[in-house]
Design a protein around this motif. Structure first.
Motif, PDB file in Angstrom:
ATOM      1  N   UNK A  31      55.054  27.544  50.093  1.00 45.59           N
ATOM      2  CA  UNK A  31      55.111  28.978  49.813  1.00 45.59           C
ATOM      3  C   UNK A  31      54.226  29.328  48.615  1.00 45.59           C
ATOM      4  N   UNK A  32      54.303  28.528  47.557  1.00 52.54           N
ATOM      5  CA  UNK A  32      53.483  28.781  46.372  1.00 52.54           C
ATOM      6  C   UNK A  32      52.002  28.734  46.725  1.00 52.54           C
ATOM      7  N   UNK A  33      51.620  27.788  47.556  1.00 52.88           N
ATOM      8  CA  UNK A  33      50.232  27.653  47.981  1.00 52.88           C
ATOM      9  C   UNK A  33      49.796  28.856  48.806  1.00 52.88           C
ATOM     10  N   UNK A  34      50.663  29.320  49.704  1.00 58.63           N
ATOM     11  CA  UNK A  34      50.337  30.476  50.539  1.00 58.63           C
ATOM     12  C   UNK A  34      50.192  31.739  49.695  1.00 58.63           C
ATOM     13  N   UNK A  35      51.079  31.909  48.733  1.00 61.27           N
ATOM     14  CA  UNK A  35      51.015  33.088  47.863  1.00 61.27           C
ATOM     15  C   UNK A  35      49.729  33.064  47.041  1.00 61.27           C
ATOM     16  N   UNK A  36      49.368  31.884  46.546  1.00 61.21           N
ATOM     17  CA  UNK A  36      48.139  31.754  45.751  1.00 61.21           C
ATOM     18  C   UNK A  36      46.914  32.064  46.610  1.00 61.21           C
ATOM     19  N   UNK A  37      46.878  31.549  47.843  1.00 53.62           N
ATOM     20  CA  UNK A  37      45.749  31.803  48.740  1.00 53.62           C
ATOM     21  C   UNK A  37      45.651  33.290  49.078  1.00 53.62           C
ATOM     22  N   UNK A  38      46.799  33.915  49.300  1.00 55.87           N
ATOM     23  CA  UNK A  38      46.813  35.350  49.616  1.00 55.87           C
ATOM     24  C   UNK A  38      46.267  36.159  48.447  1.00 55.87           C
ATOM     25  N   UNK A  39      46.695  35.815  47.242  1.00 54.76           N
ATOM     26  CA  UNK A  39      46.229  36.524  46.045  1.00 54.76           C
ATOM     27  C   UNK A  39      44.728  36.346  45.871  1.00 54.76           C
ATOM     28  N   UNK A  40      44.233  35.116  46.073  1.00 58.43           N
ATOM     29  CA  UNK A  40      42.804  34.871  45.927  1.00 58.43           C
ATOM     30  C   UNK A  40      41.991  35.645  46.961  1.00 58.43           C
ATOM     31  N   UNK A  41      42.487  35.692  48.200  1.00 53.78           N
ATOM     32  CA  UNK A  41      41.788  36.428  49.254  1.00 53.78           C
ATOM     33  C   UNK A  41      41.765  37.922  48.940  1.00 53.78           C
ATOM     34  N   UNK A  42      42.901  38.440  48.477  1.00 51.86           N
ATOM     35  CA  UNK A  42      42.974  39.861  48.135  1.00 51.86           C
ATOM     36  C   UNK A  42      42.027  40.190  46.983  1.00 51.86           C
ATOM     37  N   UNK A  43      42.012  39.331  45.952  1.00 48.68           N
ATOM     38  CA  UNK A  43      41.127  39.562  44.805  1.00 48.68           C
ATOM     39  C   UNK A  43      39.658  39.502  45.218  1.00 48.68           C
ATOM     40  N   UNK A  44      39.332  38.568  46.107  1.00 52.31           N
ATOM     41  CA  UNK A  44      37.952  38.430  46.559  1.00 52.31           C
ATOM     42  C   UNK A  44      37.531  39.657  47.371  1.00 52.31           C
TER      43      UNK A  44
END
Length: 67
Positions: A31-44
């Protein structure tokens, strides 16, 4: 001076990282990994949109990406 009594510590088996206690740990890490990936994609995506054409920005603003 050494004690003449035998060592009274119990023989302990180290944790293997498997079993029922490891399952919630694995799920939490996923879950932590998915949340981090989602945040990075949104920021990008946000960084791309900020530098894009104003018309494109306006048409995509309905998604709420530039908040």
């Amino acid at each position: 001076m050494r004690s003449t009594q035998p060592d009274r510590r119990a023989a302990v088996t180290p944790k293997t990282g498997e079993g029922p206690a490891a399952d919630p740990r694995v799920l939490r890490r996923a879950k932590e990994s998915a949340v981090k990936a989602r945040t990075q994609a949104k920021d990008q995506l946000k960084a791309v949109l900020v530098g894009s054409d104003p018309e494109l920005r306006e048409s995509l603003s309905v998604w709420g990406l530039l908040r």
